[in-house]
Enzyme design. Structure first.
Site, PDB file in Angstrom:
ATOM      1  N   ARG A 175       0.860  -1.190   0.000  1.00  0.00           N
ATOM      2  CA  ARG A 175       0.000   0.000   0.000  1.00  0.00           C
ATOM      3  C   ARG A 175       0.888   1.228   0.000  1.00  0.00           C
ATOM      4  O   ARG A 175       1.664   1.434   0.931  1.00  0.00           O
ATOM      5  CB  ARG A 175      -0.912  -0.014   1.216  1.00  0.00           C
ATOM      6  CG  ARG A 175      -1.750   1.254   1.384  1.00  0.00           C
ATOM      7  CD  ARG A 175      -2.695   1.141   2.568  1.00  0.00           C
ATOM      8  NE  ARG A 175      -3.494   2.349   2.721  1.00  0.00           N
ATOM      9  CZ  ARG A 175      -3.384   3.187   3.755  1.00  0.00           C
ATOM     10  NH1 ARG A 175      -2.501   2.938   4.714  1.00  0.00           N
ATOM     11  NH2 ARG A 175      -4.133   4.267   3.825  1.00  0.00           N
TER      12      ARG A 175
ATOM     13  N   HIS B  21      -2.843  10.933   0.714  1.00  0.00           N
ATOM     14  CA  HIS B  21      -2.309  10.671   2.067  1.00  0.00           C
ATOM     15  C   HIS B  21      -1.691  11.954   2.580  1.00  0.00           C
ATOM     16  O   HIS B  21      -0.503  12.035   2.876  1.00  0.00           O
ATOM     17  CB  HIS B  21      -1.302   9.533   2.037  1.00  0.00           C
ATOM     18  CG  HIS B  21      -1.106   8.860   3.372  1.00  0.00           C
ATOM     19  ND1 HIS B  21      -1.291   7.510   3.589  1.00  0.00           N
ATOM     20  CD2 HIS B  21      -0.717   9.361   4.569  1.00  0.00           C
ATOM     21  CE1 HIS B  21      -1.014   7.229   4.859  1.00  0.00           C
ATOM     22  NE2 HIS B  21      -0.674   8.333   5.472  1.00  0.00           N
TER      23      HIS B  21
ATOM     24  N   GLU C 222      -7.569   8.616   6.021  1.00  0.00           N
ATOM     25  CA  GLU C 222      -7.814   9.250   7.320  1.00  0.00           C
ATOM     26  C   GLU C 222      -8.295  10.701   7.223  1.00  0.00           C
ATOM     27  O   GLU C 222      -7.598  11.648   7.647  1.00  0.00           O
ATOM     28  CB  GLU C 222      -6.558   9.165   8.189  1.00  0.00           C
ATOM     29  CG  GLU C 222      -6.129   7.750   8.472  1.00  0.00           C
ATOM     30  CD  GLU C 222      -5.169   7.637   9.624  1.00  0.00           C
ATOM     31  OE1 GLU C 222      -4.702   8.668  10.132  1.00  0.00           O
ATOM     32  OE2 GLU C 222      -4.885   6.515  10.037  1.00  0.00           O
TER      33      GLU C 222
ATOM     34  N   ASN D 281      -7.476   1.843   9.766  1.00  0.00           N
ATOM     35  CA  ASN D 281      -6.186   2.068  10.415  1.00  0.00           C
ATOM     36  C   ASN D 281      -6.440   2.045  11.915  1.00  0.00           C
ATOM     37  O   ASN D 281      -7.145   2.921  12.433  1.00  0.00           O
ATOM     38  CB  ASN D 281      -5.592   3.413  10.002  1.00  0.00           C
ATOM     39  CG  ASN D 281      -5.152   3.435   8.553  1.00  0.00           C
ATOM     40  OD1 ASN D 281      -5.211   2.408   7.869  1.00  0.00           O
ATOM     41  ND2 ASN D 281      -4.724   4.579   8.070  1.00  0.00           N
TER      42      ASN D 281
ATOM     43  N   TYR E 299      -4.710   1.708  15.766  1.00  0.00           N
ATOM     44  CA  TYR E 299      -3.511   1.759  16.594  1.00  0.00           C
ATOM     45  C   TYR E 299      -3.829   1.493  18.062  1.00  0.00           C
ATOM     46  O   TYR E 299      -3.113   0.770  18.745  1.00  0.00           O
ATOM     47  CB  TYR E 299      -2.778   3.089  16.401  1.00  0.00           C
ATOM     48  CG  TYR E 299      -2.126   3.149  15.047  1.00  0.00           C
ATOM     49  CD1 TYR E 299      -2.804   3.651  13.938  1.00  0.00           C
ATOM     50  CD2 TYR E 299      -0.857   2.623  14.850  1.00  0.00           C
ATOM     51  CE1 TYR E 299      -2.226   3.652  12.674  1.00  0.00           C
ATOM     52  CE2 TYR E 299      -0.264   2.623  13.590  1.00  0.00           C
ATOM     53  CZ  TYR E 299      -0.961   3.136  12.513  1.00  0.00           C
ATOM     54  OH  TYR E 299      -0.391   3.127  11.269  1.00  0.00           O
TER      55      TYR E 299
ATOM     56  N   GLU F  61      -3.696  -0.281   8.107  1.00  0.00           N
ATOM     57  CA  GLU F  61      -2.544   0.099   8.932  1.00  0.00           C
ATOM     58  C   GLU F  61      -2.713  -0.423  10.346  1.00  0.00           C
ATOM     59  O   GLU F  61      -3.793  -0.296  10.926  1.00  0.00           O
ATOM     60  CB  GLU F  61      -2.369   1.631   9.028  1.00  0.00           C
ATOM     61  CG  GLU F  61      -1.882   2.301   7.791  1.00  0.00           C
ATOM     62  CD  GLU F  61      -1.705   3.790   7.984  1.00  0.00           C
ATOM     63  OE1 GLU F  61      -1.418   4.227   9.114  1.00  0.00           O
ATOM     64  OE2 GLU F  61      -1.886   4.542   7.001  1.00  0.00           O
TER      65      GLU F  61
HETATM   66  N1  LIG Z   1      -3.389   8.515  20.212  1.00  0.00           N
HETATM   67  N2  LIG Z   1      -3.440   8.010  19.167  1.00  0.00           N
HETATM   68  N3  LIG Z   1      -3.488   7.763  18.113  1.00  0.00           N
HETATM   69  C1  LIG Z   1      -3.657   6.733  17.182  1.00  0.00           C
HETATM   70  C2  LIG Z   1      -3.506   7.268  15.776  1.00  0.00           C
HETATM   71  C3  LIG Z   1      -4.086   8.620  15.585  1.00  0.00           C
HETATM   72  C4  LIG Z   1      -4.252   8.959  14.156  1.00  0.00           C
HETATM   73  N4  LIG Z   1      -2.988   8.813  13.403  1.00  0.00           N
HETATM   74  C5  LIG Z   1      -2.843   7.816  12.558  1.00  0.00           C
HETATM   75  O1  LIG Z   1      -3.677   6.977  12.453  1.00  0.00           O
HETATM   76  C6  LIG Z   1      -1.598   7.771  11.693  1.00  0.00           C
HETATM   77  C7  LIG Z   1      -1.696   6.990  10.488  1.00  0.00           C
HETATM   78  C8  LIG Z   1      -1.202   7.584   9.180  1.00  0.00           C
HETATM   79  O2  LIG Z   1      -1.923   7.060   8.068  1.00  0.00           O
HETATM   80  C9  LIG Z   1       0.301   7.304   8.960  1.00  0.00           C
HETATM   81  O3  LIG Z   1       0.760   8.131   7.906  1.00  0.00           O
HETATM   82  C10 LIG Z   1       1.063   7.557  10.262  1.00  0.00           C
HETATM   83  O4  LIG Z   1       2.467   7.448  10.024  1.00  0.00           O
HETATM   84  C11 LIG Z   1       0.599   6.499  11.268  1.00  0.00           C
HETATM   85  C12 LIG Z   1       1.399   6.577  12.568  1.00  0.00           C
HETATM   86  O5  LIG Z   1       1.123   7.807  13.207  1.00  0.00           O
HETATM   87  C13 LIG Z   1      -0.873   6.607  11.543  1.00  0.00           C
END
Ligand SMILES: N=[N+]=NCCCCNC(=O)[C@@H]1[C@H]2[C@H](O)[C@@H](O)[C@H](O)[C@@H](CO)[C@@H]12
Length: 464
Positions: free
Chosen positions: A88, A132, A177, A303, A305, A369
């Site tokens: 991706r 993105h 996102e 996505n 986390y 993700e």
């Molecule tokens: N508290 N807490 N938070 C959990 C995550 C909050 C929202 N940020 C994401 O999901 C970003 C997504 C992005 O696509 C990627 O480009 C970023 O590198 C990753 C890592 O940051 C994740």
């Protein structure tokens, strides 16, 4: 152990994933490509924002990043060595249309041509993300996502990219996102373009979703059959033993803003009350918009986390990422955390997948993700031992498997991320990769987690 008749069957918790389950890894253009001023690429809002003093840790920028623009062959070979089924990546809009509209930069499109051809030669399926977060600066100068016109420019750009690659790439994600791009970029101001207006955050969120719908319609008209949207979703939980009315109201508000604002729009063509109230005041949502946004999609990208924890806290100031959240606290909880300070809660993934399966039946799901940052340090032998990341990934794959066992139509899992990369406002200090990048010489060092993940892919699951 169970005994059936005279036979005693050893029950092993099989962790085999379904046949055909897609295993991959994810990245994004601004985070890995570099070559920010090469071959006709125009500036994006992240090129501008990263130069704002204090905006990004260490003053880091994506000027060089992982130099993937020049090292893509090596990186594809790395993906193939891990056995990835899918990769991706995102297309840099300002590389394709330097001003965000009008003339197409052929050298920009040529890069993605080469990349897709290389992936296919390696037997890796390209998963193409069209946006993105790297909006062309010229469009931001004209209002960015707070103006409706940007949604129409995005649909035109999506058509340009699709028409160039559709003969070889068939899996398309419109927007990555929209909550982060709007509420961190235009509300809290901690992401590009660094604006701080709640009204603008809601306008941006709506126009990003309108962009999704317009682009999905444009791709569908051109014959696309695998169109998706990727959302950052999280269970919103109150860590109290007996949540009171005010706690439940806090959960409802944050869930509406973080999850339902985008899920309900894309999958039901509606907005939750918290969003409708703002829309009535701002007047930016027009008749017919939600029908466009709710264009049918073929899968939903998730996505995940960690969960988001909230409780009522009289007097707590508003969190600018969640307008209207005065009186709501976002407490830490007693869980291990990653280097980002994010709690590690794999069960939240099972809970989220089950919710989507219940609330939106019939929508195939892909974890686009999931991953973690830890402070990885290569040993003198060049080995990068990252047991904490292996633990994180294993826990979340077990959580995904539990959802599958409960009937969730989960089609794939893409680890974030293939490479250490530019972690937005955190810069290069936060390492999410299963492959370590030594930025001094751009060496790639597969971490232990990469070898572990290759084993998961080879056996299509975890060891029981
Ligand atoms: N508290 N807490 N938070 C959990 C995550 C909050 C929202 N940020 C994401 O999901 C970003 C997504 C992005 O696509 C990627 O480009 C970023 O590198 C990753 C890592 O940051 C994740």
């Amino acid at each position: 152990m169970t005994t059936v008749g005279s036979t005693t069957t050893a029950r092993t918790a099989s962790q085999a994933f379904p046949a055909g389950f897609v295993w991959g890894a994810a990245t994004a253009a601004y985070q890995i490509e570099g070559a920010a001023h090469e071959d006709g690429r125009g500036p994006s809002i992240w090129d501008t924002f990263a130069r704002r003093p204090g905006a990004v840790a260490g003053g880091d920028t994506g000027d060089v990043a992982c130099d993937h623009y020049h090292r893509w062959r090596e990186d594809i070979a790395l993906m193939a060595s891990l056995g990835l089924g899918a990769y991706r990546f995102s297309v840099s809009w300002p590389r394709v249309q330097p001003d965000g509209s009008g003339p197409v930069n052929p050298r920009g499109l040529d890069f993605y041509d080469r990349l897709v051809d290389g992936l296919l030669e390696a037997g890796i399926t390209p998963y193409v993300t069209l946006y993105h977060w790297d909006l062309p600066q010229a469009l931001e100068d004209a209002g960015g996502w707070t103006v409706r016109d940007t949604a129409y420019r995005f649909a035109e750009y999506a058509g340009v990219v699709h028409d160039r690659l559709a003969d070889r790439a068939d899996t398309w994600t419109t927007i990555n996102e929209p909550w982060v791009a709007s509420f961190l970029g235009y509300g809290a101001g901690v992401h590009a373009p660094g604006r701080t207006s709640a009204d603008d955050a809601f306008r941006a969120a709506h126009h990003l979703m309108l962009a999704h719908g317009l682009a999905a319609r444009r791709l569908r008209e051109a014959g696309a059959e695998r169109i998706s949207l990727t959302l950052n979703l999280a269970p919103v939980l109150c860590p109290a033993d007996a949540p009171g009315e005010a706690d439940l109201a806090a959960v409802e508000l944050v869930d509406s803003l973080l999850n339902r604002q985008f899920l309900d729009a894309a999958l039901r063509g509606s907005y939750p009350d918290a969003v409708l109230e703002r829309a009535r005041r701002l007047g930016h949502v027009r008749d017919g918009d939600l029908a466009v946004i709710a264009q049918p999609i073929d899968s939903l990208g998730i996505n995940y986390y960690n969960p988001t924890y909230v409780r009522a806290a009289p007097g707590a100031p508003e969190n600018p990422a969640f307008p209207g959240s005065a009186g709501v606290a976002f407490p830490s909880v007693d869980l291990p955390t990653t280097a980002m300070g994010w709690p590690i809660a794999p069960d939240g993934l099972t809970e989220l997948l089950l919710r989507l399966h219940r609330d939106h039946p019939g929508v195939p799901l892909v974890v686009t993700e999931n991953g973690a940052a830890f402070d990885d340090v290569p040993g003198p032998d060049g080995r990068v031992a990252d047991p904490a990341r292996i633990g994180y990934l294993e826990g979340h794959l077990r959580a995904a498997h539990a959802a599958l066992a409960a009937g969730v139509d989960l089609r794939g899992y893409l680890v974030w991320s293939l490479l250490d990369n530019f972690e937005w406002a955190e810069g290069y200090g936060k390492r999410f990769g299963i492959v370590y990048v030594d930025y001094a010489d751009q060496r790639r060092l597969p971490k232990d987690s990469a070898r572990w993940y290759a084993g998961v892919i080879a056996r299509n699951g975890l060891e029981a």
